[in-house]
Design an enzyme around this catalytic site. Structure first.
Site, PDB file in Angstrom:
ATOM      1  N   TYR A 150       9.713  -0.309   5.453  1.00 30.54           N
ATOM      2  CA  TYR A 150       8.245  -0.204   5.436  1.00 30.54           C
ATOM      3  C   TYR A 150       7.734  -0.053   6.862  1.00 30.54           C
ATOM      4  O   TYR A 150       8.159  -0.778   7.778  1.00 30.54           O
ATOM      5  CB  TYR A 150       7.656  -1.458   4.806  1.00 30.54           C
ATOM      6  CG  TYR A 150       6.140  -1.539   4.835  1.00 30.54           C
ATOM      7  CD1 TYR A 150       5.370  -1.035   3.804  1.00 30.54           C
ATOM      8  CD2 TYR A 150       5.480  -2.136   5.912  1.00 30.54           C
ATOM      9  CE1 TYR A 150       3.988  -1.114   3.820  1.00 30.54           C
ATOM     10  CE2 TYR A 150       4.095  -2.217   5.947  1.00 30.54           C
ATOM     11  CZ  TYR A 150       3.351  -1.707   4.898  1.00 30.54           C
ATOM     12  OH  TYR A 150       1.982  -1.789   4.926  1.00 30.54           O
ATOM     13  N   GLU A 238       0.180   4.146   6.327  1.00 33.88           N
ATOM     14  CA  GLU A 238       1.183   3.278   5.713  1.00 33.88           C
ATOM     15  C   GLU A 238       2.264   4.142   5.082  1.00 33.88           C
ATOM     16  O   GLU A 238       1.981   4.944   4.192  1.00 33.88           O
ATOM     17  CB  GLU A 238       0.537   2.387   4.659  1.00 33.88           C
ATOM     18  CG  GLU A 238       1.521   1.453   3.970  1.00 33.88           C
ATOM     19  CD  GLU A 238       0.867   0.696   2.816  1.00 33.88           C
ATOM     20  OE1 GLU A 238       0.963  -0.541   2.803  1.00 33.88           O
ATOM     21  OE2 GLU A 238       0.269   1.350   1.934  1.00 33.88           O
TER      22      GLU A 238
END
Length: 427
Positions: A150, A238
């Site tokens: 991530y 993101e």
């Protein structure tokens, strides 16, 4: 105010307000912006800034699907319906076809899949009950995933600037990682002037457990995302997941991008590409006049200036037994034409049986509001009761304008009186 408001107004209304005005990420504060980009549009931006993505083609019909798929030179293809709602893979179409995301190794099968998607409505847990029409389908090369990580860069008020968030646990909700295993979440504040240096990028790569040549590849991806963050005036990029492949690549598989609305004048091309086909037409109409419109479930239209005043206005309406049908936020530097457009949008809602105007004039000149109200009333031929409460800059002149107009406008001295009059007027 928020805690009081939760108790006095339906959770559905509050959720709508939160989506416009609240800051959602636990521990970090990320403004939720209104610009909506489809998945393929985000991939184009990533690709243009040197971020490694899957190769893909965009199709609006099945006509050239087979040929386009073959041009990707992929061993396997992922076919994805392009709508803004989530849960596409588990959704179904109104024609009975199941799933808005499919994998296949056969280019000819891609054509059949696209034919079943384009021009049909996809229904998921996040769409309206009757679904959303699919106009475009993305066909991308399927990538083998060895490991998911991530990566996120966002503007954070707590740190007064940009922050890198990174975790070796990708493909899952980062909020869950932060809550259950906070030691596996890196939070790295970035000096806006210094930026992300190679040293910092390598630190991120190390935290994500990229080894050998992949360490430098990951660091380069981090630097590329940072450059994009600056170039497009993003408030958040993101990437979840940022993957490692068995072939030794680092690839951004999926991305969520949020932009600073105040930078629209610098990012006209990006903002012009927004997909509004799934938005409430009234919201789009209002936005075109620099107004904010939110639809509710009641019958009293609210015209206000500022989110806090909007919440207070609807709170008082609810306390007095009414329910707001919508609210329209005029914002700060409003002019008479915007007031006219606001009334046009509000009065066009068939659910509206009365309109309450509640404006506190700081930057806003109350006389401007009053002139706009009179002009709108006359030109729209308003048929519903209108209650007006004005306070602040040039309020006496505003009251004179309303009084001398001779129009059936009910004035109120304070918000409580205005709310009572609005509720009584629709009984």
């Amino acid at each position: 105010m928020a805690s009081i408001y939760r108790k006095t107004i339906s959770s559905k209304i509050f959720t709508k307000l939160e989506n416009f005005y609240k800051y959602q990420t636990p521990g970090l504060h990320v403004p939720v912006r209104h610009l909506n980009l489809l998945e393929y549009q985000s991939k184009v931006l990533l690709d243009n800034h040197g971020v490694t993505i899957q190769k893909f083609k965009l199709l609006d019909s099945a006509k050239s699907a087979c040929e386009s798929s073959k041009s990707l030179g992929a061993a396997e293809y992922v076919v994805k319906a392009q709508i803004l709602a989530g849960g596409r893979g588990k959704g179904h179409f109104e024609n009975g076809f199941k799933g808005g995301v499919h994998l296949t190794k056969d280019p000819e099968q891609v054509e059949k899949l696209v034919e079943k998607m384009v021009g049909h409505k996809l229904i998921t847990k996040q769409t309206p009950a009757d679904g959303i029409l699919v106009r475009k389908v993305m066909v991308a090369e399927s990538v083998d995933i060895l490991r998911e990580t991530y990566l996120c860069i966002l503007m954070d008020r707590d740190h007064n600037g940009p922050v890198v968030l990174a975790s070796p646990d990708g493909g899952v909700d980062i909020e869950e990682v932060a809550e259950k295993t906070p030691e596996r979440l890196l939070t790295m504040p970035i000096d806006i002037f210094e930026g992300i240096t190679k040293e910092k990028a390598l630190k991120v790569a190390d935290f994500l457990n990229f080894k050998g040549e992949l360490r430098d590849k990951c660091a380069q991806e981090v630097i590329s995302v940072w450059k994009m963050f600056l170039n497009v005036d993003a408030t958040q990029i993101e990437i979840n997941p940022l993957i490692e492949t068995p072939q030794g690549s680092v690839v951004a598989v999926d991305a969520k991008i949020q932009f600073d609305d105040n930078a629209e004048f610098r990012q006209r091309e990006i903002f012009a590409s927004e997909d509004t086909s799934e938005s409430d037409p009234r919201e789009v109409d209002a936005a075109s006049h620099n107004l904010t419109f939110i639809s509710m479930d009641g019958n009293i239209g609210c015209l206000v200036n500022g989110a806090g005043l909007a919440m207070a206005t609807m709170d008082i309406i609810q306390l007095n037994g009414g329910v707001p049908a919508n609210f329209l936020d005029l914002g700060g530097g409003v002019n008479e034409d915007q007031v006219f457009q606001a009334f046009r949008i509000l009065s066009g809602d068939p659910a509206v049986r009365g309109i309450l105007v509640n404006v506190f004039g700081g930057i806003v000149n109350c006389a401007t509001i009053a002139n706009g109200i009179v002009n709108a009333f006359k030109n729209i031929n308003l048929k519903v009761p209108l209650i007006v409460r004005l306070e602040g800059t040039n309020v006496q002149e505003a009251k004179r304008i309303l009084t001398e107009s001779g129009l059936p406008i009910q004035s109120a001295g304070d918000l409580d009186e205005a709310a009572k009059k609005a509720v009584a007027a629709i009984q």
